[in-house]
Scaffold this motif. Structure first.
Motif, PDB file in Angstrom:
ATOM      1  N   SER A 175       0.812  -1.122  -0.033  1.00  0.00           N
ATOM      2  CA  SER A 175      -0.066   0.095  -0.053  1.00  0.00           C
ATOM      3  C   SER A 175       1.093   1.213   0.235  1.00  0.00           C
ATOM      4  CB  SER A 175      -0.810  -0.019   1.284  1.00  0.00           C
ATOM      5  OG  SER A 175      -1.653  -0.897   1.148  1.00  0.00           O
ATOM      6  N   ALA A 176       0.219   2.264  -0.184  1.00  0.00           N
ATOM      7  CA  ALA A 176       0.908   3.604  -0.221  1.00  0.00           C
ATOM      8  C   ALA A 176       1.317   3.733   1.377  1.00  0.00           C
ATOM      9  CB  ALA A 176       0.080   4.695  -0.630  1.00  0.00           C
ATOM     10  N   LYS A 180      -2.557   9.990   5.875  1.00  0.00           N
ATOM     11  CA  LYS A 180      -2.131   8.939   4.783  1.00  0.00           C
ATOM     12  C   LYS A 180      -1.950   9.668   3.677  1.00  0.00           C
ATOM     13  CE  LYS A 180      -5.438   5.501   6.315  1.00  0.00           C
ATOM     14  NZ  LYS A 180      -6.895   4.789   5.554  1.00  0.00           N
ATOM     15  N   THR A 219      -2.572   8.459   0.817  1.00  0.00           N
ATOM     16  CA  THR A 219      -3.432   8.463  -0.462  1.00  0.00           C
ATOM     17  C   THR A 219      -4.404   9.557  -0.182  1.00  0.00           C
ATOM     18  OG1 THR A 219      -3.258   6.252  -0.253  1.00  0.00           O
ATOM     19  CG2 THR A 219      -5.374   7.023  -1.355  1.00  0.00           C
ATOM     20  N   GLU A 227       0.856   3.793  -4.106  1.00  0.00           N
ATOM     21  CA  GLU A 227       1.144   2.595  -4.103  1.00  0.00           C
ATOM     22  C   GLU A 227       2.489   2.314  -4.992  1.00  0.00           C
ATOM     23  OE1 GLU A 227      -1.643   3.491  -3.237  1.00  0.00           O
ATOM     24  OE2 GLU A 227      -2.089   2.100  -1.711  1.00  0.00           O
ATOM     25  N   PHE A 252      -4.073  -1.619  -4.732  1.00  0.00           N
ATOM     26  CA  PHE A 252      -5.129  -0.631  -5.027  1.00  0.00           C
ATOM     27  C   PHE A 252      -5.627  -0.188  -6.614  1.00  0.00           C
ATOM     28  CE2 PHE A 252      -5.963   4.368  -4.253  1.00  0.00           C
ATOM     29  CZ  PHE A 252      -7.148   4.246  -4.069  1.00  0.00           C
ATOM     30  N   ARG A 302     -11.438   2.812  -1.703  1.00  0.00           N
ATOM     31  CA  ARG A 302     -10.536   2.766  -0.643  1.00  0.00           C
ATOM     32  C   ARG A 302     -10.238   1.605  -0.016  1.00  0.00           C
ATOM     33  NH1 ARG A 302      -9.130   7.927   0.790  1.00  0.00           N
ATOM     34  NH2 ARG A 302      -7.263   6.836   1.587  1.00  0.00           N
ATOM     35  N   GLY A 303      -8.900   1.260   0.468  1.00  0.00           N
ATOM     36  CA  GLY A 303      -8.609  -0.045   1.098  1.00  0.00           C
ATOM     37  C   GLY A 303      -8.410  -0.985   0.159  1.00  0.00           C
ATOM     38  N   GLY A 304      -8.536  -0.658  -1.117  1.00  0.00           N
ATOM     39  CA  GLY A 304      -8.461  -1.894  -2.250  1.00  0.00           C
ATOM     40  C   GLY A 304      -7.296  -2.533  -2.410  1.00  0.00           C
ATOM     41  N   SER A 305      -6.082  -2.362  -1.717  1.00  0.00           N
ATOM     42  CA  SER A 305      -4.946  -3.287  -1.748  1.00  0.00           C
ATOM     43  C   SER A 305      -5.365  -4.612  -1.309  1.00  0.00           C
ATOM     44  CB  SER A 305      -3.902  -2.554  -0.870  1.00  0.00           C
ATOM     45  OG  SER A 305      -3.512  -1.323  -1.450  1.00  0.00           O
ATOM     46  N   ASP A 306      -6.148  -4.685  -0.363  1.00  0.00           N
ATOM     47  CA  ASP A 306      -6.410  -5.909   0.158  1.00  0.00           C
ATOM     48  C   ASP A 306      -7.038  -6.805  -1.109  1.00  0.00           C
ATOM     49  OD1 ASP A 306      -5.981  -5.490   2.807  1.00  0.00           O
ATOM     50  OD2 ASP A 306      -8.060  -4.550   3.140  1.00  0.00           O
TER      51      ASP A 306
HETATM   52  N1  ASP Z   1      -3.792   3.490  -0.278  1.00  0.00           N
HETATM   53  C1  ASP Z   1      -5.173   3.132  -0.486  1.00  0.00           C
HETATM   54  C2  ASP Z   1      -6.195   3.697   0.318  1.00  0.00           C
HETATM   55  O1  ASP Z   1      -5.774   4.567   1.432  1.00  0.00           O
HETATM   56  C3  ASP Z   1      -5.385   1.827  -0.687  1.00  0.00           C
HETATM   57  C4  ASP Z   1      -5.042   0.933   0.474  1.00  0.00           C
HETATM   58  O2  ASP Z   1      -4.543   1.223   1.362  1.00  0.00           O
HETATM   59  O3  ASP Z   1      -5.521  -0.437   0.392  1.00  0.00           O
HETATM   60  O4  ASP Z   1      -7.340   3.675   0.514  1.00  0.00           O
END
Ligand code: ASP
Ligand code: ADP
Ligand code: MG
Length: 436
Positions: free
Chosen positions: A37-38, A48, A50, A114, A168, A182-186
């Protein structure tokens, strides 16, 4: 043994965190693929990357975008300096800045967190960098092309190991960048795990696993040792943000276990997520509790509703034509409710109410805004009536009024709606009743 390890923003927020990640990888040579992730917030800096990238992009019309870009650049420069990396960061940053000035897409710009972080990590741990734009493929309608993505990842990563891939984002056919939500690296980690046929998908974060409730609401909640994909999906969808809820599908299909672990305490075994769990703790009824605020409930009242063919469809049409997703439709004898997010209906609330009344020939419409939905999830939820009884008694003791019960019959969860202002107290009351 092949492991895919995704490290979240909290695990890669600065040079000290990158060192922890390097040590984890050094100690486990079965980690062959890494998704990064970033940089997230650090102990000292609450931003953050992002979030800053989104802010920078949206501030383009005024001069502060340059300051924000400077702040972003400084975060990356500090990592490069502290870890003594040789990457030509100046050129990378310069190119991104030129792209911004030339009117690049927002998705491209925000994905650079990222992209850069993965390049830094790859150099630091001696892995190769493979760009997500070449393996995560989107259709023109903005949805992921699941098959093509699987094919491309398999093709490009076949016979390669020790690779870092940015999370992401991916790309459309024409090469334009597209991000997940958002959170898409998962999700990226889960897609890679399936395509390389991993034995396990490790998701490294800043908590010791999935906890029974959000640690920002419950102090030191108990950790969940093992749970099922279904439970995870319910909890994640309803607000347990530790894992993106859509990340469950690819690994579940391939029966790859997910292991949520803590970069700051790598010795812990975290939470293991599987299709089925052999239960030793049958008397633990609730596996976890999560919830989300800011819903609006439209309650459509119509006497003798059961004999009105198509009434629910007529109501849903009102939302469908506005492309508003409906969360739940609890029904009664002479009424039913439609639950949607506040944001989706805020602007048009009066129009929607009028249309519902005329489309359904309703007697009246009641609207409740600012409702929080709270989901208590457990694979051992069987006797719902006794659980509801305990739950309602606990809430009554705290003087919390339950506005809604949103419930499917065969589910593994109990969902109730309360006023937003009672959100935290409701979670505490349920936790105390069932856990402590
Ligand atoms: N950096 C992106 C976010 O903050 C993706 C991630 O962290 O999964 O949403
Ligand atoms: P990452 O940067 O690793 O992707 P996130 O910030 O997305 O991390 O997710 C981890 C955070 O999720 C935790 O710090 C915690 O505050 C929050 N969280 C919310 N609900 C839960 C839960 N039930 N269990 C664990 N963490 C949770
Ligand atoms: Mg996350």
């Amino acid at each position: 043994m092949i492991k895919v390890a995704k490290f979240g923003g909290t695990s890669l927020s600065d040079d000290k965190q990158l060192i922890k990640v390097r040590d984890i990888i050094k100690n486990d040579d079965t980690i062959k693929y890494i998704v990064a992730s970033a940089p997230g917030a650090t102990n000292e800096i609450n931003n953050k990357i992002t979030d800053l990238l989104y802010l920078c992009y949206s501030s383009k019309k005024n001069n502060i975008y340059k300051e924000i870009f400077y702040e972003i650049s400084e975060r990356f420069k500090k990592i490069v300096e502290k870890l003594d990396l040789s990457i030509d960061l100046e050129s990378e940053l310069k190119n991104i800045f030129i792209d911004l000035e030339n009117g690049c897409d927002e998705d491209y710009f925000v994905s650079r967190g990222e992209y850069l972080n993965s390049k830094l990590l790859a150099e630091f741990i001696g892995f190769d960098f493979v760009d997500a734009k070449d393996i995560i493929c989107f259709n023109d309608d903005g949805f992921l092309n699941v098959e093509k993505t699987n094919e491309e990842i398999s093709k490009i990563l076949k016979d390669r190991e020790n690779v870092v891939i940015p999370g992401f984002y991916g790309a459309y056919k024409d090469g334009r960048i597209k991000t997940f939500s958002r959170g898409g690296s998962d999700i990226t980690g889960s897609l890679i795990s399936r395509a390389v046929n991993a034995d396990i998908y490790e998701n490294w974060t800043d908590v010791s696993g999935l906890l029974m409730a959000d640690p920002r609401i419950i102090k030191n909640p108990k950790k969940i040792d093992v749970m099922t994909y279904r439970e995870l999906r319910e909890l994640a969808y309803m607000g347990a943000t530790v894992l993106h809820d859509e990340a469950v599908f690819p690994v579940r299909e391939a029966k790859i276990p997910i292991n949520i672990r803590n970069t700051n305490q790598p010795e812990g075994c975290g939470t293991l997520i599987l299709e089925n769990v052999q239960d030793e703790e049958k008397n633990r009824i609730i596996t976890g509790i999560s919830g989300k605020k800011n819903y609006t409930v439209f309650c459509i009242n119509k006497s003798n509703m059961a004999s009105q063919v198509g009434i629910i469809k007529n109501a849903l049409d009102v939302f469908c034509k506005r492309k508003i997703a409906v969360e739940h439709i609890p029904t009664g004898v002479d009424s039913f409710s439609i639950i949607v997010s506040n944001n989706a209906v805020q602007k048009d609330i009066d129009k929607i109410s009028k249309e519902l009344k005329s489309n359904c020939n309703a007697d009246s419409i009641n609207i409740y805004s600012d409702i929080a939905l709270i989901s208590s999830v457990g694979r051992n939820i069987r006797n719902k009536s006794s659980i509801f009884k305990r739950l309602f008694s606990a809430l009554e003791r705290e003087n919390i009024d339950v506005k809604i019960i949103a419930q499917g019959l065969s589910e593994i969860n109990l969902i109730i709606g309360v006023d937003n202002k009672n959100f935290e107290d409701t979670i505490k009351a349920i936790y105390d009743e069932f856990v402590e």
